[in-house]
Design a protein around this motif. Sequence first.
Motif, short mmCIF file in Angstrom:
data_model
loop_
_atom_site.label_atom_id
_atom_site.label_comp_id
_atom_site.label_asym_id
_atom_site.label_seq_id
_atom_site.Cartn_x
_atom_site.Cartn_y
_atom_site.Cartn_z
N ASN A 46 0.82 -1.21 0.00
CA ASN A 46 0.00 0.00 0.00
C ASN A 46 0.86 1.27 0.00
O ASN A 46 2.10 1.20 -0.05
N PHE A 48 1.69 3.31 2.21
CA PHE A 48 2.58 3.59 3.35
C PHE A 48 3.83 2.70 3.30
O PHE A 48 4.65 2.73 4.21
N CYS A 150 -3.60 -5.87 5.00
CA CYS A 150 -4.28 -4.80 5.73
C CYS A 150 -5.58 -5.24 6.42
O CYS A 150 -5.82 -4.89 7.57
N CYS A 153 -5.46 -6.46 9.98
CA CYS A 153 -4.75 -5.62 10.96
C CYS A 153 -5.66 -5.19 12.09
O CYS A 153 -6.86 -4.97 11.92
N PHE A 155 -5.86 -2.38 13.33
CA PHE A 155 -6.37 -1.01 13.13
C PHE A 155 -7.41 -0.90 12.00
O PHE A 155 -7.89 0.20 11.72
N HIS A 156 -7.71 -2.01 11.36
CA HIS A 156 -8.64 -1.98 10.22
C HIS A 156 -10.08 -2.01 10.71
O HIS A 156 -10.48 -2.92 11.43
N CYS A 166 -8.66 3.40 8.76
CA CYS A 166 -7.42 2.94 9.40
C CYS A 166 -7.25 3.76 10.68
O CYS A 166 -7.05 4.98 10.62
N LEU A 168 -4.81 3.74 12.70
CA LEU A 168 -3.45 4.20 12.94
C LEU A 168 -3.19 5.52 12.22
O LEU A 168 -2.73 6.49 12.81
N CYS A 182 0.87 -4.00 4.16
CA CYS A 182 1.22 -2.73 4.82
C CYS A 182 2.36 -2.97 5.81
O CYS A 182 2.31 -3.91 6.60
#
Length: 191
Positions: A46, A48, A150, A153, A155-156, A166, A168, A182
Amino acid sequence: MNHAGKIGDLLERISTLFRNEVRQAGLSHGLHPVHLEVLFYLNRCNQFSDTPASVKDFLGATKGTTSQSISLLEKKGYLLKTKDEQDKRVFHLSLTQAGQEVATSSMPPPSLRQALSRYGDDVSSQLTQQLEQLLINIQTETSHTGFGTCKTCKFHRTENKQTFFCELTQMTLPTPHGELICREHVVPDAG
Ligand code: SF4
């Protein structure tokens, strides 16, 4: 042999066949396996995670090897370097059309594609879920952080069919980005 022994044995055999096929696919483009790994990664990561430092960390390679691979792929017209708009010291890497074609035609290798085509959608979907869970469990056991898919995760947060949030980065992102790799990925807490 217990289950762990059998599964370990099978994964070892599958990964050896997999690596051999990837090596063959690379040779047909004049590329070493490490070059293909860079293309596969950039085709799946991704926004990031598309810097040379991320490529180096994902591959577990040295800075020298990574930068030589990136230069060769750039020279062959498979990738582009773009300066970050905020921080001009940082470069982002992206695949050209030719780079995408090499990445998608070589991964997954044709033999795996053929083998999976013998399964119905239900079996493929169950296999995907079980392998994803196995990967998460291994990442938890090894305290590995970063470079996960992702959508798995911590944070998803799914918002609707089109987007997810997200926690984060505090960004709303398109749902298909949930399938990308990610570098900030964190495995959810157990239980
Ligand atoms: S949810 Fe996790 S994996 Fe996805 S973009 Fe955010 S930090 Fe990365």
